[in-house]
Design a protein around this motif. Structure first.
Motif, mmCIF file in Angstrom:
data_model
loop_
_atom_site.group_PDB
_atom_site.id
_atom_site.type_symbol
_atom_site.label_atom_id
_atom_site.label_comp_id
_atom_site.label_asym_id
_atom_site.label_seq_id
_atom_site.Cartn_x
_atom_site.Cartn_y
_atom_site.Cartn_z
ATOM 1 N N LEU A 44 0.880 -1.125 0.032
ATOM 2 C CA LEU A 44 0.016 0.148 -0.001
ATOM 3 C C LEU A 44 0.943 1.276 -0.064
ATOM 4 C CD1 LEU A 44 -2.864 -0.885 2.512
ATOM 5 C CD2 LEU A 44 -2.905 -1.065 0.171
ATOM 6 N N LEU A 45 2.063 1.230 0.347
ATOM 7 C CA LEU A 45 3.123 2.171 0.225
ATOM 8 C C LEU A 45 3.242 2.921 -1.162
ATOM 9 C CD1 LEU A 45 4.610 4.021 2.203
ATOM 10 C CD2 LEU A 45 6.653 2.401 1.940
ATOM 11 N N GLN A 46 3.146 4.155 -1.338
ATOM 12 C CA GLN A 46 3.396 4.687 -2.420
ATOM 13 C C GLN A 46 4.387 5.584 -2.614
ATOM 14 O OE1 GLN A 46 1.543 4.151 -5.687
ATOM 15 N NE2 GLN A 46 0.816 2.189 -4.487
ATOM 16 N N GLY A 97 17.465 -6.783 -0.428
ATOM 17 C CA GLY A 97 17.176 -5.372 -0.296
ATOM 18 C C GLY A 97 17.038 -4.846 -1.836
ATOM 19 N N ALA A 98 18.056 -5.196 -2.507
ATOM 20 C CA ALA A 98 18.095 -4.768 -3.887
ATOM 21 C C ALA A 98 16.908 -5.004 -4.575
ATOM 22 C CB ALA A 98 19.347 -4.849 -4.470
ATOM 23 N N SER A 99 16.820 -6.534 -4.530
ATOM 24 C CA SER A 99 15.395 -7.067 -5.411
ATOM 25 C C SER A 99 14.283 -6.545 -4.872
ATOM 26 C CB SER A 99 15.733 -8.769 -5.231
ATOM 27 O OG SER A 99 14.588 -9.174 -5.852
ATOM 28 N N ASN A 100 13.982 -6.241 -3.616
ATOM 29 C CA ASN A 100 12.745 -5.772 -3.096
ATOM 30 C C ASN A 100 12.589 -4.381 -3.553
ATOM 31 O OD1 ASN A 100 11.858 -8.260 -1.754
ATOM 32 N ND2 ASN A 100 12.826 -7.721 -0.021
ATOM 33 N N ALA A 101 13.616 -3.724 -3.624
ATOM 34 C CA ALA A 101 13.585 -2.319 -4.190
ATOM 35 C C ALA A 101 13.183 -2.276 -5.369
ATOM 36 C CB ALA A 101 14.780 -1.397 -3.592
ATOM 37 N N LEU A 102 13.764 -2.910 -6.194
ATOM 38 C CA LEU A 102 13.413 -2.935 -7.729
ATOM 39 C C LEU A 102 12.086 -3.541 -8.207
ATOM 40 C CD1 LEU A 102 16.890 -4.233 -8.743
ATOM 41 C CD2 LEU A 102 16.282 -2.124 -9.341
ATOM 42 N N GLN A 103 11.587 -4.557 -7.287
ATOM 43 C CA GLN A 103 10.354 -5.009 -7.543
ATOM 44 C C GLN A 103 9.318 -4.102 -7.171
ATOM 45 O OE1 GLN A 103 9.363 -7.805 -9.252
ATOM 46 N NE2 GLN A 103 7.238 -7.126 -8.662
ATOM 47 N N MET A 104 9.527 -3.333 -5.979
ATOM 48 C CA MET A 104 8.535 -2.063 -5.590
ATOM 49 C C MET A 104 8.645 -0.961 -7.005
ATOM 50 S SD MET A 104 8.344 -0.132 -2.220
ATOM 51 C CE MET A 104 7.229 1.122 -1.549
ATOM 52 N N GLY A 129 6.096 2.444 -10.578
ATOM 53 C CA GLY A 129 6.909 3.516 -11.623
ATOM 54 C C GLY A 129 7.962 4.413 -10.817
ATOM 55 N N ALA A 130 8.491 4.042 -9.810
ATOM 56 C CA ALA A 130 9.442 4.840 -8.892
ATOM 57 C C ALA A 130 10.665 4.671 -9.718
ATOM 58 C CB ALA A 130 9.248 4.278 -7.612
ATOM 59 N N THR A 131 11.711 5.517 -9.182
ATOM 60 C CA THR A 131 13.085 5.440 -9.620
ATOM 61 C C THR A 131 13.862 4.924 -8.334
ATOM 62 O OG1 THR A 131 12.788 7.390 -11.054
ATOM 63 C CG2 THR A 131 14.917 6.579 -10.187
ATOM 64 N N VAL A 132 14.762 4.030 -8.729
ATOM 65 C CA VAL A 132 15.762 3.596 -7.838
ATOM 66 C C VAL A 132 17.165 4.268 -7.811
ATOM 67 C CG1 VAL A 132 17.193 1.560 -6.839
ATOM 68 C CG2 VAL A 132 14.503 1.304 -7.528
ATOM 69 N N LEU A 133 17.578 4.804 -6.883
ATOM 70 C CA LEU A 133 18.998 5.157 -6.877
ATOM 71 C C LEU A 133 19.658 4.032 -6.125
ATOM 72 C CD1 LEU A 133 21.345 7.083 -7.383
ATOM 73 C CD2 LEU A 133 20.507 8.177 -5.037
ATOM 74 N N TYR A 134 20.570 3.229 -6.839
ATOM 75 C CA TYR A 134 21.372 2.297 -6.245
ATOM 76 C C TYR A 134 22.854 2.666 -5.828
ATOM 77 C CZ TYR A 134 23.267 -2.127 -4.802
ATOM 78 O OH TYR A 134 23.778 -3.303 -4.049
ATOM 79 N N PRO A 135 23.014 2.525 -4.624
ATOM 80 C CA PRO A 135 24.178 2.935 -3.920
ATOM 81 C C PRO A 135 25.379 1.560 -3.967
ATOM 82 C CG PRO A 135 22.813 2.415 -2.301
ATOM 83 C CD PRO A 135 22.143 2.032 -3.306
ATOM 84 N N SER A 136 26.074 1.503 -5.271
ATOM 85 C CA SER A 136 27.142 0.417 -5.076
ATOM 86 C C SER A 136 28.342 0.810 -4.694
ATOM 87 C CB SER A 136 27.259 0.107 -6.910
ATOM 88 O OG SER A 136 27.832 -0.913 -6.805
ATOM 89 N N SER A 137 29.348 0.251 -5.057
ATOM 90 C CA SER A 137 30.544 0.550 -4.170
ATOM 91 C C SER A 137 32.003 0.416 -5.147
ATOM 92 C CB SER A 137 30.594 -0.454 -2.989
ATOM 93 O OG SER A 137 31.896 -0.631 -2.513
ATOM 94 N N VAL A 138 32.873 0.990 -4.582
ATOM 95 C CA VAL A 138 34.172 1.057 -5.198
ATOM 96 C C VAL A 138 34.641 -0.630 -5.163
ATOM 97 C CG1 VAL A 138 35.427 1.395 -2.868
ATOM 98 C CG2 VAL A 138 36.627 1.598 -5.001
ATOM 99 N N GLU A 139 34.076 -1.190 -4.185
ATOM 100 C CA GLU A 139 34.260 -2.671 -3.825
ATOM 101 C C GLU A 139 34.140 -3.571 -5.147
ATOM 102 O OE1 GLU A 139 35.979 -4.261 -1.306
ATOM 103 O OE2 GLU A 139 35.841 -2.698 0.080
ATOM 104 N N VAL A 140 33.260 -3.388 -6.091
ATOM 105 C CA VAL A 140 32.827 -3.940 -7.082
ATOM 106 C C VAL A 140 34.060 -4.120 -8.044
ATOM 107 C CG1 VAL A 140 30.364 -3.554 -7.177
ATOM 108 C CG2 VAL A 140 31.932 -2.266 -8.454
ATOM 109 N N TYR A 141 35.008 -3.430 -7.907
ATOM 110 C CA TYR A 141 36.196 -3.278 -8.982
ATOM 111 C C TYR A 141 37.475 -4.361 -8.340
ATOM 112 C CZ TYR A 141 34.242 0.753 -10.968
ATOM 113 O OH TYR A 141 33.427 1.813 -11.642
#
Length: 349
Positions: free
Chosen positions: A98-100, A130-137, A142-154
């Motif tokens: 129900l959250l918009q 956490g990412a999956s639930n955010a993306l599904q929502m 029709g919301a926008t996700v800002l995903y905070p990734s990390s230097v650690e991915v390199y």
């Protein structure tokens, strides 16, 4: 140790700087869902949004945390505000249907070495679910996700280069720290998959090492330990020779960059977030903290548990040309940022 004094002039100055982010007025009247609300970046971001409301922004903030009681020292002053809503839940569970909301920023994450070593499964689940639930929502609303990734991915550096966004990384899966690096990489892959398959609107920020006055006192990162030692008037302890060279970003700059990418970034394009004036060796970070406290830097070997969670990367510098080309530039240089952090936490002018 006392919590941050949010009325400190320097911290209020930080928040006002964030509100000057180009295009911020486009966020007026919008609704944010922010997980990891009591963390270093979550607290700073929410403080900025709530300050904007004092200036008529009418931004609704849904802050997600595991415990409202534990969140009280960080966010309790907003509990009676009609524009603030605390959601007590684990990010590994789907969000209320129900959250918009208009924007979702999944900041919840285990982000320090002891957590990697002691809770590697939880670290993976929090990041990925956490990412999956955010993306599904986001897709559903029709919301926008800002995903905070990390230097650690390199992972590890390739020679003396800085990491550009097209570098695919060199990682060691046999370390405990892999739970964080690989789950962040998978979460980015989820973002790209939701964009490709379901048309999600996702902006991606790859953050360097962040520090600032909203740090948690339980943070076991080396930089956080340096700051805590200085606040306690103790010598600064280095668990290595301190020759590691990293990109750092002050919290207010990081929040400003996140909002800038949210407002101006291209969907699916990752942007490195760092400050060239904050590219320093670990021993230099320790030295700044020691100088502020008028103490010394001493060397001590880490415990076996600590060592398991440490990064094996000795050089991790982020190339920020892509974000600079977008129009954002950092504001704080290293020594000033360290001094601000310590002065705010010590409640000194």
């Amino acid at each position: 140790m006392a919590e941050i004094n949010k009325q400190h002039p320097l911290y209020q100055e930080d928040l006002q700087y964030i509100l000057k982010t180009d295009g911020f007025e486009q966020l007026h009247g919008k609704r944010f869902l922010i997980t990891g609300a009591t963390g270093l970046l979550g607290t700073c971001l929410i403080d900025a949004l709530m300050l904007a409301n004092q200036q008529g922004a009418e931004i609704d903030t849904y802050a997600v945390g595991r415990s409202k009681e534990k969140a009280t020292p960080r966010l309790g002053e907003y509990y009676d505000d009609t524009h603030f809503h605390f959601l007590e839940q684990d990010v590994r569970r789907p969000f209320p249907t129900l959250l918009q909301v208009d924007y979702i920023i999944p900041l919840a994450s285990n982000t320090h070495p002891l957590a990697y070593a002691q809770y590697p499964i939880e670290t993976i689940d929090i990041n990925v679910l956490g990412a999956s639930n955010a993306l599904q929502m986001a897709v559903e609303q029709g919301a926008t996700v800002l995903y905070p990734s990390s230097v650690e991915v390199y992972g590890n550096a390739r020679g003396n280069d800085q990491f550009t966004e097209d570098y695919t990384g060199q990682l060691n899966l046999s370390t405990a720290r892999a739970c964080y690096t690989e789950s962040k990489r998978l979460s980015e892959a989820l973002c790209q998959s939701y964009i490709a398959e379901r048309g999600a609107n996702v902006k991606i920020a790859r953050l360097s090492r962040i520090f600032g006055p909203t740090m948690l006192m339980s943070d076991s990162k080396a930089s956080s330990q340096f700051l805590l030692k200085a606040l306690n008037d103790e010598d600064i302890v280095l668990k290595s020779k301190g020759e590691q060279l990293y990109s750092y970003t002050y919290a207010a700059d990081a929040v400003s960059a996140l909002l800038y990418i949210l407002l101006h970034g291209t969907t699916g394009t990752p942007y490195n977030v760092a400050c060239e004036a904050c590219n320093v060796q670990l021993k230099a970070f320790a030295k700044y903290c020691a100088e502020w406290a008028q103490k010394e830097v001493v060397f001590d070997l880490p415990s076996e548990t600590e060592q398991k969670g440490y990064s094996v990367a000795t050089r991790a510098l982020l190339d920020t040309k892509r974000l600079q080309a977008l129009g954002w530039a950092p504001h704080y240089v290293m020594q000033d940022a360290v001094n601000r952090t310590l002065s705010i936490l010590r409640h000194e002018e």
